[in-house]
Design a protein around this motif. Structure first.
Motif, PDB file in Angstrom:
ATOM      1  N   VAL A   1     -14.892  17.669 -39.464  1.00  0.00           N
ATOM      2  CA  VAL A   1     -15.880  16.802 -40.104  1.00  0.00           C
ATOM      3  C   VAL A   1     -15.253  15.432 -40.331  1.00  0.00           C
ATOM      4  O   VAL A   1     -14.154  15.322 -40.883  1.00  0.00           O
ATOM      5  CB  VAL A   1     -16.351  17.392 -41.446  1.00  0.00           C
ATOM      6  CG1 VAL A   1     -17.169  16.366 -42.230  1.00  0.00           C
ATOM      7  CG2 VAL A   1     -17.183  18.650 -41.207  1.00  0.00           C
ATOM      8  N   ILE A   2     -15.932  14.396 -39.880  1.00  0.00           N
ATOM      9  CA  ILE A   2     -15.490  13.015 -40.078  1.00  0.00           C
ATOM     10  C   ILE A   2     -16.379  12.386 -41.142  1.00  0.00           C
ATOM     11  O   ILE A   2     -17.590  12.257 -40.955  1.00  0.00           O
ATOM     12  CB  ILE A   2     -15.574  12.200 -38.782  1.00  0.00           C
ATOM     13  CG1 ILE A   2     -14.708  12.839 -37.690  1.00  0.00           C
ATOM     14  CG2 ILE A   2     -15.147  10.759 -39.026  1.00  0.00           C
ATOM     15  CD1 ILE A   2     -14.836  12.158 -36.330  1.00  0.00           C
TER      16      ILE A   2
ATOM     17  N   SER B   1     -16.594  23.850 -45.695  1.00  0.00           N
ATOM     18  CA  SER B   1     -15.795  24.901 -45.027  1.00  0.00           C
ATOM     19  C   SER B   1     -15.245  24.440 -43.682  1.00  0.00           C
ATOM     20  O   SER B   1     -14.951  25.262 -42.810  1.00  0.00           O
ATOM     21  CB  SER B   1     -16.617  26.184 -44.837  1.00  0.00           C
ATOM     22  OG  SER B   1     -17.051  26.697 -46.083  1.00  0.00           O
ATOM     23  N   ALA B   2     -15.111  23.131 -43.496  1.00  0.00           N
ATOM     24  CA  ALA B   2     -14.562  22.597 -42.248  1.00  0.00           C
ATOM     25  C   ALA B   2     -13.095  22.980 -42.111  1.00  0.00           C
ATOM     26  O   ALA B   2     -12.385  23.155 -43.103  1.00  0.00           O
ATOM     27  CB  ALA B   2     -14.706  21.073 -42.226  1.00  0.00           C
ATOM     28  N   SER B   3     -12.631  23.102 -40.875  1.00  0.00           N
ATOM     29  CA  SER B   3     -11.219  23.413 -40.654  1.00  0.00           C
ATOM     30  C   SER B   3     -10.366  22.156 -40.741  1.00  0.00           C
ATOM     31  O   SER B   3      -9.160  22.232 -41.004  1.00  0.00           O
ATOM     32  CB  SER B   3     -11.036  24.069 -39.283  1.00  0.00           C
ATOM     33  OG  SER B   3     -11.453  23.185 -38.248  1.00  0.00           O
ATOM     34  N   ALA B   4     -10.963  20.990 -40.508  1.00  0.00           N
ATOM     35  CA  ALA B   4     -10.264  19.710 -40.620  1.00  0.00           C
ATOM     36  C   ALA B   4     -11.243  18.649 -41.083  1.00  0.00           C
ATOM     37  O   ALA B   4     -12.439  18.693 -40.749  1.00  0.00           O
ATOM     38  CB  ALA B   4      -9.644  19.309 -39.279  1.00  0.00           C
ATOM     39  N   VAL B   5     -10.748  17.713 -41.871  1.00  0.00           N
ATOM     40  CA  VAL B   5     -11.578  16.613 -42.364  1.00  0.00           C
ATOM     41  C   VAL B   5     -10.871  15.293 -42.071  1.00  0.00           C
ATOM     42  O   VAL B   5      -9.677  15.135 -42.354  1.00  0.00           O
ATOM     43  CB  VAL B   5     -11.854  16.731 -43.872  1.00  0.00           C
ATOM     44  CG1 VAL B   5     -12.518  15.456 -44.400  1.00  0.00           C
ATOM     45  CG2 VAL B   5     -12.736  17.935 -44.166  1.00  0.00           C
TER      46      VAL B   5
ATOM     47  N   PRO C   1      -9.598   2.245 -40.523  1.00  0.00           N
ATOM     48  CA  PRO C   1      -8.470   3.129 -40.816  1.00  0.00           C
ATOM     49  C   PRO C   1      -8.994   4.550 -40.996  1.00  0.00           C
ATOM     50  O   PRO C   1     -10.122   4.743 -41.467  1.00  0.00           O
ATOM     51  CB  PRO C   1      -7.922   2.565 -42.130  1.00  0.00           C
ATOM     52  CG  PRO C   1      -9.126   1.968 -42.796  1.00  0.00           C
ATOM     53  CD  PRO C   1     -10.014   1.459 -41.685  1.00  0.00           C
ATOM     54  N   TRP C   2      -8.187   5.555 -40.620  1.00  0.00           N
ATOM     55  CA  TRP C   2      -8.641   6.932 -40.797  1.00  0.00           C
ATOM     56  C   TRP C   2      -7.467   7.838 -41.158  1.00  0.00           C
ATOM     57  O   TRP C   2      -6.322   7.572 -40.811  1.00  0.00           O
ATOM     58  CB  TRP C   2      -9.381   7.447 -39.565  1.00  0.00           C
ATOM     59  CG  TRP C   2      -8.639   7.423 -38.266  1.00  0.00           C
ATOM     60  CD1 TRP C   2      -8.495   6.364 -37.418  1.00  0.00           C
ATOM     61  CD2 TRP C   2      -7.961   8.529 -37.638  1.00  0.00           C
ATOM     62  NE1 TRP C   2      -7.768   6.723 -36.306  1.00  0.00           N
ATOM     63  CE2 TRP C   2      -7.427   8.052 -36.404  1.00  0.00           C
ATOM     64  CE3 TRP C   2      -7.766   9.872 -37.965  1.00  0.00           C
ATOM     65  CZ2 TRP C   2      -6.702   8.861 -35.528  1.00  0.00           C
ATOM     66  CZ3 TRP C   2      -7.045  10.685 -37.093  1.00  0.00           C
ATOM     67  CH2 TRP C   2      -6.524  10.174 -35.895  1.00  0.00           C
ATOM     68  N   TYR C   3      -7.794   8.896 -41.889  1.00  0.00           N
ATOM     69  CA  TYR C   3      -6.800   9.837 -42.391  1.00  0.00           C
ATOM     70  C   TYR C   3      -7.300  11.250 -42.122  1.00  0.00           C
ATOM     71  O   TYR C   3      -8.496  11.525 -42.267  1.00  0.00           O
ATOM     72  CB  TYR C   3      -6.598   9.636 -43.899  1.00  0.00           C
ATOM     73  CG  TYR C   3      -5.821  10.733 -44.579  1.00  0.00           C
ATOM     74  CD1 TYR C   3      -4.441  10.783 -44.513  1.00  0.00           C
ATOM     75  CD2 TYR C   3      -6.492  11.730 -45.300  1.00  0.00           C
ATOM     76  CE1 TYR C   3      -3.725  11.800 -45.142  1.00  0.00           C
ATOM     77  CE2 TYR C   3      -5.784  12.744 -45.929  1.00  0.00           C
ATOM     78  CZ  TYR C   3      -4.402  12.776 -45.848  1.00  0.00           C
ATOM     79  OH  TYR C   3      -3.705  13.781 -46.466  1.00  0.00           O
ATOM     80  N   CYS C   4      -6.399  12.137 -41.732  1.00  0.00           N
ATOM     81  CA  CYS C   4      -6.803  13.491 -41.375  1.00  0.00           C
ATOM     82  C   CYS C   4      -6.055  14.535 -42.191  1.00  0.00           C
ATOM     83  O   CYS C   4      -4.862  14.395 -42.455  1.00  0.00           O
ATOM     84  CB  CYS C   4      -6.539  13.724 -39.888  1.00  0.00           C
ATOM     85  SG  CYS C   4      -7.012  15.367 -39.325  1.00  0.00           S
TER      86      CYS C   4
ATOM     87  N   GLU D   1      -1.436   8.554 -45.536  1.00  0.00           N
ATOM     88  CA  GLU D   1      -1.717   8.911 -46.923  1.00  0.00           C
ATOM     89  C   GLU D   1      -3.185   8.646 -47.239  1.00  0.00           C
ATOM     90  O   GLU D   1      -3.715   7.588 -46.892  1.00  0.00           O
ATOM     91  CB  GLU D   1      -0.833   8.114 -47.888  1.00  0.00           C
ATOM     92  CG  GLU D   1       0.650   8.401 -47.759  1.00  0.00           C
ATOM     93  CD  GLU D   1       1.475   7.643 -48.774  1.00  0.00           C
ATOM     94  OE1 GLU D   1       0.938   7.330 -49.863  1.00  0.00           O
ATOM     95  OE2 GLU D   1       2.650   7.353 -48.492  1.00  0.00           O
ATOM     96  N   GLU D   2      -3.813   9.580 -47.914  1.00  0.00           N
ATOM     97  CA  GLU D   2      -5.230   9.429 -48.238  1.00  0.00           C
ATOM     98  C   GLU D   2      -5.469   8.253 -49.174  1.00  0.00           C
ATOM     99  O   GLU D   2      -6.505   7.590 -49.105  1.00  0.00           O
ATOM    100  CB  GLU D   2      -5.783  10.722 -48.857  1.00  0.00           C
ATOM    101  CG  GLU D   2      -7.284  10.675 -49.085  1.00  0.00           C
ATOM    102  CD  GLU D   2      -7.887  12.035 -49.419  1.00  0.00           C
ATOM    103  OE1 GLU D   2      -9.126  12.148 -49.412  1.00  0.00           O
ATOM    104  OE2 GLU D   2      -7.099  12.980 -49.684  1.00  0.00           O
ATOM    105  N   ASP D   3      -4.490   7.969 -50.038  1.00  0.00           N
ATOM    106  CA  ASP D   3      -4.640   6.848 -50.953  1.00  0.00           C
ATOM    107  C   ASP D   3      -4.797   5.529 -50.209  1.00  0.00           C
ATOM    108  O   ASP D   3      -5.443   4.599 -50.703  1.00  0.00           O
ATOM    109  CB  ASP D   3      -3.432   6.771 -51.888  1.00  0.00           C
ATOM    110  CG  ASP D   3      -3.594   5.698 -52.951  1.00  0.00           C
ATOM    111  OD1 ASP D   3      -4.499   5.826 -53.799  1.00  0.00           O
ATOM    112  OD2 ASP D   3      -2.837   4.703 -52.909  1.00  0.00           O
TER     113      ASP D   3
END
Length: 261
Positions: free
Chosen positions: A87-88, A104-108, A125-128, A155-157
């Protein structure tokens, strides 16, 4: 990337729609592998071969990768299950773990494009977080390169901070252009001339920065000790950079607090 299907919830809105159009124009994937949810079940993108559905869960079921291009306040009521999928999220202020727990995604992937997606000039910018294959990670990068430039952050921050920097899109240039025009009019310059001059500074002259180092340009202008140097020094002495810092921290604080309530 193999034969994966991309679904965009909110794909007929301004942000999701711009990405959907760019994906088709850049031929990132065949039109038949683009699924968009729309309550009416009709949209011009369907004429280009995109598949339209009226139910969000139906979109998720047909897709391998799902983009959430909805307002943050609508996320709490978005009842979808994306088990085993990526999920993006294009939503500010919604943490990756929150999205993963609810969907319930396996990755975000959290990403923050800006309004310049309309002209394919956004910086995204993107973070996984979670289990994501190398091919999917490459696809995410190429997806956002369809609407400009992109970079993965570790980093998500950083996403929260960049929501207040690059995510604001043309907001800061618009503020500067308005301030320049207003100050010129206060000095007696006719409104039409003031607006043309301000627009030239912000929109046209700033294009020189595409091929020049910004700090080197500032240093050279200050060293010249002319009109521009006096204006730059006045802004420096009034703590211009510190004001920018406070503005960015204020925006980042809202993103870090979260908007899902």
């Amino acid at each position: 990337m193999g034969h994966e299907t991309l679904g965009i919830i909110g794909g007929t809105g301004w942000l999701g729609g711009a990405i959907a159009k760019a994906v088709l124009v850049k031929a990132l994937l065949p039109a038949g592998r683009l699924v968009i949810s729309n309550r009416s079940g009709s949209h011009p993108l369907a004429q280009q071969g995109a598949c339209l559905v009226t139910d969000n869960q139906a979109l998720v079921d047909r897709s391998d990768i799902v983009i959430l291009a909805v307002r943050p306040e609508h996320f709490a009521h978005l009842d979808i299950k994306a088990t085993g999928k990526t999920v993006i999220s294009l939503m500010a202020g919604i943490k990756a773990q929150t999205i993963m727990a609810q969907t319930s995604a396996s990755a975000v992937v959290r990403a923050m494009p800006n309004a310049a997606v309309e002209i394919e000039q956004s910086f995204t910018p993107w973070y996984c977080v979670g289990a994501i294959e190398a091919t999917t990670r490459s696809f995410v990068q190429r997806l956002f390169e369809c609407v400009g430039t992109a970079a993965e952050v570790q980093e998500e921050d950083f996403i929260d901070y960049l929501s207040a920097l690059s995510g604001t899109g043309p907001a800061f240039p618009a503020l500067l252009m308005t301030a320049l025009a207003n100050q010129a009019m206060t000095a007696g310059i006719p409104p039409d001339i003031a607006q043309l001059a301000a627009k030239n500074v912000v929109v046209n002259s700033s294009q020189l920065l595409a091929s020049h180092d910004a700090q080197q340009m500032i240093d050279a202008l200050v060293a010249y000790r002319g009109v521009t140097a006096a204006a730059l020094q006045a802004m420096t002495h009034s703590h211009f950079e510190a004001q920018i810092g406070r503005a960015l921290q204020a925006g980042a604080a809202v993103a870090r607090k979260g908007l899902q309530a």
